[in-house]
Design an enzyme around this catalytic site. Structure first.
Site, mmCIF file in Angstrom:
data_model
loop_
_atom_site.group_PDB
_atom_site.id
_atom_site.type_symbol
_atom_site.label_atom_id
_atom_site.label_comp_id
_atom_site.label_asym_id
_atom_site.label_seq_id
_atom_site.Cartn_x
_atom_site.Cartn_y
_atom_site.Cartn_z
ATOM 1 N N ARG A 1 76.390 82.304 14.506
ATOM 2 C CA ARG A 1 75.581 83.314 14.027
ATOM 3 C C ARG A 1 75.651 84.682 15.119
ATOM 4 O O ARG A 1 75.794 84.387 16.196
ATOM 5 C CB ARG A 1 74.174 82.643 14.027
ATOM 6 C CG ARG A 1 73.819 81.814 12.890
ATOM 7 C CD ARG A 1 73.626 82.240 11.593
ATOM 8 N NE ARG A 1 73.223 81.471 10.383
ATOM 9 C CZ ARG A 1 74.227 80.869 9.868
ATOM 10 N NH1 ARG A 1 75.520 80.870 10.098
ATOM 11 N NH2 ARG A 1 73.966 79.762 9.134
ATOM 12 N N HIS B 1 82.373 87.320 7.828
ATOM 13 C CA HIS B 1 81.826 86.057 7.830
ATOM 14 C C HIS B 1 82.504 85.148 6.367
ATOM 15 O O HIS B 1 81.918 84.729 5.712
ATOM 16 C CB HIS B 1 80.390 86.247 7.073
ATOM 17 C CG HIS B 1 79.412 85.130 7.514
ATOM 18 N ND1 HIS B 1 78.121 85.098 7.796
ATOM 19 C CD2 HIS B 1 79.692 83.804 7.434
ATOM 20 C CE1 HIS B 1 77.564 84.058 7.928
ATOM 21 N NE2 HIS B 1 78.497 83.007 7.703
ATOM 22 N N GLU C 1 73.988 91.331 8.418
ATOM 23 C CA GLU C 1 75.197 91.216 7.245
ATOM 24 C C GLU C 1 74.722 91.402 5.696
ATOM 25 O O GLU C 1 73.828 91.050 5.274
ATOM 26 C CB GLU C 1 75.635 89.754 7.192
ATOM 27 C CG GLU C 1 76.305 89.385 8.748
ATOM 28 C CD GLU C 1 76.765 87.932 8.635
ATOM 29 O OE1 GLU C 1 77.246 87.605 9.395
ATOM 30 O OE2 GLU C 1 76.230 87.138 7.997
#
Length: 317
Positions: A234, A284, A263
């Site tokens: 994270r 990601h 994000e």
């Protein structure tokens, strides 16, 4: 049971949905769902599938038909679990589906960095090898993973898979104990010792009040100046300002990030704007191999099937 998937675009369009369609009577797919669209799209459904769409208490109270929320991820912070429990709405998540994908990403990045793959490819592409005086053009050289120490922060399914591969490279694996722990469990090493000794640190711990900004100025100053930090967990585990300062001040050799605290990030995000050559950022995607995504959706289908049979599989409520 009728189901709606509120943010299917978080997955690849090529995935097989047959397992999901077999366990529901009807499945509505929406690429994305804005906050103001949630009620309209969910009100006639008994099951909601959501990756990141927020389902708060106010929203849940307006969905009397809702019986099950399937979070199509491991993190559950987008759903008000307490409210769901009070309303008798079951909530499930999924885990373990991405261990191979994440571990492969970690070592793809490490191998590219230490083997200087891009530099060697460019030397041929740019015609430099063709004009070399010798058969071998060393360029930026290469360095072996063998013998290097890797610190694993978070030793769950993902961290343990990375450790297994690291041992296959004859690396020294240092599994970190929780920060500020009063006792060190067998097979673990004090967090501060791992940070100080590791050539590579790989983050796999969850984001909690205790782990937010875990990697800050004080921790970066403990690390080797030659160390590499890679984060597939994270974004909020790292203090962005302190990370950038550590890179600029040569307290850290390289940071590879697959996650950020916001994000998608804003265009002026401090780390993106820095354009540091010591910083690599991907969007990601460490979790998202085709196989991992398919496994995830199959697990969600299994959760729905279990719920219909009265079993508490992967329940978080």
């Amino acid at each position: 049971m009728r189901a709606v998937f509120l943010d299917y675009q978080t997955f690849s369009p090529s995935l097989d949905l047959s397992t999901l369609k077999q366990v529901v009577d009807k499945l509505d797919l929406h690429a994305t769902t804005a906050p103001e669209q949630v009620l309209q799209r969910s009100e006639n459904n008994e099951i909601i599938l959501s990756n990141k769409v927020v389902l708060d208490s106010k929203t849940l109270k307006k969905l009397p038909h809702l019986k099950l929320i399937c979070i199509t991820a491991t993190g559950i912070n987008n759903v008000d679990i307490g409210a769901a429990r009070e309303l008798g709405i079951a909530v499930t998540n999924v885990s373990g589906y991405a261990k191979n994908s994440v571990a492969q990403y970690v070592f793809a990045q490490l191998l590219a960095y230490y083997s200087q793959v891009e530099d060697h490819n460019n030397n041929t592409r740019d015609g430099k090898w063709q004009t070399s005086d010798t058969f071998c053009m060393h360029g930026k050289g290469s360095d072996e993973l063998t013998g290097k120490s890797i610190g694993i922060i978070g030793y769950g399914v993902l961290g343990s898979k990375v450790a297994t591969i690291a041992r296959a490279f004859d690396m020294q694996v240092l599994v970190a104990e929780r920060p500020n722990a009063l006792t060190i469990r067998k097979g673990r090493v004090a967090f501060e010792q791992v940070v100080a000794q590791a050539d590579i640190i790989s983050l796999h711990c969850p984001q909690t009040a205790e782990t937010e900004n875990l990697f800050n100025e004080a921790v970066f100053k403990m690390m080797k100046s030659s160390a590499l930090l890679i984060n597939t967990a994270r974004g909020a585990l790292i203090n962005n300002y302190d990370l950038l300062a550590a890179l600029n001040n040569n307290h850290l050799a390289c940071a590879i990030l697959d996650v950020l605290e916001q994000e998608p990030p804003p265009k002026d995000h401090i780390l993106l704007a820095a354009q540091s050559t010591k910083l690599k950022i991907t969007a990601h995607i460490a979790w998202a191999s085709q196989q991992a995504q398919q496994a995830l959706l199959n697990l969600v289908a299994g959760n729905i099937s279990a719920f219909k049979q009265g079993r508490r599989t992967n329940r978080v409520d």
